[in-house]
Motif scaffolding. Structure first.
Motif, PDB file in Angstrom:
ATOM      1  N   TYR A 128       0.809  -1.222   0.000  1.00  0.00           N
ATOM      2  CA  TYR A 128       0.000   0.000   0.000  1.00  0.00           C
ATOM      3  C   TYR A 128       0.845   1.276   0.000  1.00  0.00           C
ATOM      4  N   LYS A 129       2.166   1.089  -0.075  1.00  0.00           N
ATOM      5  CA  LYS A 129       3.104   2.221  -0.082  1.00  0.00           C
ATOM      6  C   LYS A 129       3.045   3.034   1.208  1.00  0.00           C
ATOM      7  N   LEU A 130       2.626   2.361   2.287  1.00  0.00           N
ATOM      8  CA  LEU A 130       2.666   2.986   3.603  1.00  0.00           C
ATOM      9  C   LEU A 130       3.997   2.664   4.267  1.00  0.00           C
ATOM     10  N   GLU A 131       4.504   3.597   5.040  1.00  0.00           N
ATOM     11  CA  GLU A 131       5.717   3.345   5.831  1.00  0.00           C
ATOM     12  C   GLU A 131       5.460   2.117   6.709  1.00  0.00           C
ATOM     13  N   ASN A 132       6.448   1.218   6.784  1.00  0.00           N
ATOM     14  CA  ASN A 132       6.254  -0.098   7.404  1.00  0.00           C
ATOM     15  C   ASN A 132       5.743  -0.038   8.841  1.00  0.00           C
ATOM     16  N   HIS A 133       6.247   0.898   9.624  1.00  0.00           N
ATOM     17  CA  HIS A 133       5.858   0.969  11.025  1.00  0.00           C
ATOM     18  C   HIS A 133       4.446   1.543  11.176  1.00  0.00           C
ATOM     19  N   ILE A 134       4.105   2.482  10.311  1.00  0.00           N
ATOM     20  CA  ILE A 134       2.744   3.036  10.329  1.00  0.00           C
ATOM     21  C   ILE A 134       1.743   1.969   9.907  1.00  0.00           C
TER      22      ILE A 134
END
Length: 253
Positions: free
Chosen positions: A109-115
């Motif tokens: 989803y192209k979200l930062e991994n931790h978020i």
């Protein structure tokens, strides 16, 4: 001596109403009868995860809300969100949230991994809480007058049918394995519920199975080794809390 079964009679009619609502409503969304999945997927990723988490087990929660008032009129219901300890319930819940968020989860989803990890774990906990309100919060309370083997067998079988896994997977081996897993899970999580009276504590043990095997949000990440570490850390910490919880309960009794 008063027979436990007569003290806590089972209303099979009430149970049937709960199960029909749970299965019908949940699977309307899970099988996307109304074709709303494309619209949900257009939402921001974090929001779509929460919407799916809320809708897929919604029938279980709705069924519980409808039948629970009638059960409460007959007898005292011991299960609640936090059970006999709000502090211990929240601590159990915080452990996987902190751990997964710190590790991070790869995603498409192209979200930062931790978020993404934080959003995914919160969404999964919401999902598990909704389910546990039904299977442990209502159904285990409804069947508490039965012998343990009968109670957990019934819960496991109903839990299996609710998933309707046999609709899209006709493999006898897979279905028998899944059924066995849910019967075993009904016994294991049921024992946690009996001690803690906590839906949230029950949801935590439900959660670890979701992370390890079932949930699409964690299907490809973390890898198997990391998942094993998460399993050991979470379950180890939970059992330490659980044994302290059980000791406190025994002392108070």
């Amino acid at each position: 001596m008063t027979d436990k079964i007569t003290t806590n009679p089972v209303s099979w009619k009430r149970l049937l109403i709960f199960f029909i609502i749970a299965t019908a409503v949940s699977n309307l969304f899970r099988f996307d009868v109304f074709n709303i999945h494309p619209a949900i997927q257009k939402l921001p990723t974090w929001l779509s995860i929460f919407v799916f988490a809320l809708l897929h087990p919604s029938g279980v929660l709705l069924g519980t809300f409808i039948v629970m008032p009638f059960l409460r009129k007959e007898r005292r219901v011991e299960m609640s969100l936090f059970g006999t300890s709000k502090q211990k319930s929240l601590l159990m819940c915080a452990i996987p949230i902190v751990l997964l968020t710190a590790i991070g989860v790869n995603n498409d989803y192209k979200l930062e991994n931790h978020i993404y990890a934080f959003v995914a774990i919160i969404g999964t906990i919401v999902y598990c809480i909704e389910e546990e309100y039904g299977w442990r919060g209502y159904l285990q309370e409804e069947l508490k007058g039965l012998k343990p083997w009968a109670k957990y067998l019934i819960i496991g079988c109903l839990w299996y049918v609710w998933h309707l896994s046999f609709v899209h997977d006709r493999s006898i081996v897979h279905n028998l394995t899944f059924l066995s897993l849910l019967i075993f899970g009904s016994w294991g999580i049921g024992k946690i519920a009996e001690t803690t009276k906590s839906v949230l504590a029950s949801a935590c043990f439900h959660l670890i199975v979701q992370i390890m095997m079932l949930n699409s949000l964690f299907r490809h990440s973390p890898d198997k080794t990391t998942k094993f570490v998460i399993f050991v850390v979470c379950v180890g910490a939970w059992f330490m809390i659980f044994f302290k919880w059980n000791k406190t309960r025994s002392t108070s009794n």
